[in-house]
Motif scaffolding. Structure first.
Motif, PDB file in Angstrom:
ATOM      1  N   ASP A 140      20.044 -38.077 -11.083  1.00  0.00           N
ATOM      2  CA  ASP A 140      20.860 -37.598 -10.136  1.00  0.00           C
ATOM      3  C   ASP A 140      22.069 -36.556 -10.598  1.00  0.00           C
ATOM      4  O   ASP A 140      22.360 -35.549  -9.757  1.00  0.00           O
ATOM      5  N   ILE A 141      22.425 -36.866 -11.829  1.00  0.00           N
ATOM      6  CA  ILE A 141      23.468 -36.220 -12.390  1.00  0.00           C
ATOM      7  C   ILE A 141      22.899 -34.904 -13.287  1.00  0.00           C
ATOM      8  O   ILE A 141      23.938 -34.284 -14.058  1.00  0.00           O
ATOM      9  N   HIS A 142      21.480 -34.660 -13.358  1.00  0.00           N
ATOM     10  CA  HIS A 142      20.853 -33.825 -14.004  1.00  0.00           C
ATOM     11  C   HIS A 142      21.165 -33.878 -15.359  1.00  0.00           C
ATOM     12  O   HIS A 142      20.943 -32.894 -16.249  1.00  0.00           O
ATOM     13  N   ASP A 143      21.228 -35.306 -15.836  1.00  0.00           N
ATOM     14  CA  ASP A 143      21.156 -35.425 -17.521  1.00  0.00           C
ATOM     15  C   ASP A 143      19.902 -35.918 -17.670  1.00  0.00           C
ATOM     16  O   ASP A 143      19.410 -37.056 -17.816  1.00  0.00           O
ATOM     17  N   TYR A 144      19.006 -34.990 -17.794  1.00  0.00           N
ATOM     18  CA  TYR A 144      17.308 -35.021 -17.800  1.00  0.00           C
ATOM     19  C   TYR A 144      17.167 -35.870 -19.051  1.00  0.00           C
ATOM     20  O   TYR A 144      16.256 -36.837 -19.226  1.00  0.00           O
ATOM     21  N   ALA A 145      17.833 -35.517 -20.414  1.00  0.00           N
ATOM     22  CA  ALA A 145      17.495 -36.290 -21.638  1.00  0.00           C
ATOM     23  C   ALA A 145      17.827 -37.709 -21.529  1.00  0.00           C
ATOM     24  O   ALA A 145      16.796 -38.679 -21.758  1.00  0.00           O
ATOM     25  N   ASN A 146      18.987 -38.161 -20.808  1.00  0.00           N
ATOM     26  CA  ASN A 146      19.023 -39.793 -20.762  1.00  0.00           C
ATOM     27  C   ASN A 146      18.296 -40.152 -19.778  1.00  0.00           C
ATOM     28  O   ASN A 146      17.642 -41.370 -19.807  1.00  0.00           O
ATOM     29  N   ALA A 147      17.876 -39.579 -18.681  1.00  0.00           N
ATOM     30  CA  ALA A 147      16.654 -39.884 -17.709  1.00  0.00           C
ATOM     31  C   ALA A 147      15.554 -40.297 -18.190  1.00  0.00           C
ATOM     32  O   ALA A 147      14.865 -41.354 -18.025  1.00  0.00           O
ATOM     33  N   GLU A 148      15.276 -39.268 -19.237  1.00  0.00           N
ATOM     34  CA  GLU A 148      13.907 -39.512 -19.745  1.00  0.00           C
ATOM     35  C   GLU A 148      13.966 -40.658 -20.438  1.00  0.00           C
ATOM     36  O   GLU A 148      13.133 -41.521 -20.617  1.00  0.00           O
ATOM     37  N   LEU A 149      15.151 -41.021 -21.298  1.00  0.00           N
ATOM     38  CA  LEU A 149      15.225 -42.065 -22.282  1.00  0.00           C
ATOM     39  C   LEU A 149      15.059 -43.393 -21.443  1.00  0.00           C
ATOM     40  O   LEU A 149      14.391 -44.405 -21.906  1.00  0.00           O
ATOM     41  N   TYR A 150      15.794 -43.585 -20.555  1.00  0.00           N
ATOM     42  CA  TYR A 150      15.911 -44.720 -19.360  1.00  0.00           C
ATOM     43  C   TYR A 150      14.535 -44.907 -18.859  1.00  0.00           C
ATOM     44  O   TYR A 150      14.088 -46.055 -18.602  1.00  0.00           O
TER      45      TYR A 150
END
Length: 162
Positions: A140-150
């Motif tokens: 949602d906050i466009h932090d795709y690196a963390n999104a992928e990690l989670y």
């Protein structure tokens, strides 16, 4: 003991598909349950979860659903423990409700607190769900690196043998 009558009416209205009266009588029962049993009782917990679920699923009212989910937390912690899988499941819902309300930073804070608590006894399914909620928040906050990690962590728990 009015709460027994209110709970019976709530169940009756639920079976009649009358969601307005269903929640109305659960809320009336909650007031009496608080007086008779206290805010840390199983009866109070059950009523709060029923009301939260009703607002979330029937009315898509995340604000009211969040209020009742949070009201249930003292009873959850007393009866199950704050490190229990049951608590983890409700926290997962609280993360989702905060996210629905646009409170993504708060949702992330709650989620990170949960996954970083090494004492929690969440099942693999619950842990995976919490990681998934966090991934959605980071997306949602466009932090795709963390999104992928989670998302990867969520998948790890989903496919681990139980």
């Amino acid at each position: 003991d009015h709460h027994h009558y209110y709970l019976s009416l709530a169940v009756q209205y639920f079976s009649l598909n009358d969601r307005n009266n269903h929640l109305r009588y659960y809320i009336k029962a909650l007031d009496d349950i608080e007086i008779d049993f206290g805010k840390e009782s199983m009866e109070y917990l059950d009523a709060c979860i029923q009301i939260s679920t009703g607002y979330s699923h029937t009315y898509s009212d995340s604000q009211k659903a969040l209020v009742y989910a949070e009201m249930a937390m003292p009873a959850i912690e007393k009866n199950y423990g704050k490190d229990s899988d049951y608590c983890g499941g409700v926290i997962q819902n609280i993360i989702n409700l905060n996210r629905n309300l646009g409170r993504v930073e708060e949702a992330i804070r709650i989620g990170l607190e949960r996954v970083n608590n090494k004492n929690n006894n969440d099942s693999k399914k619950t842990k995976g769900g919490t990681y998934n909620q966090l991934a959605l928040c980071f997306n949602d906050i466009h932090d795709y690196a963390n999104a992928e990690l989670y998302y990867q962590n969520a998948l790890k728990y989903k496919f681990e043998k139980h």
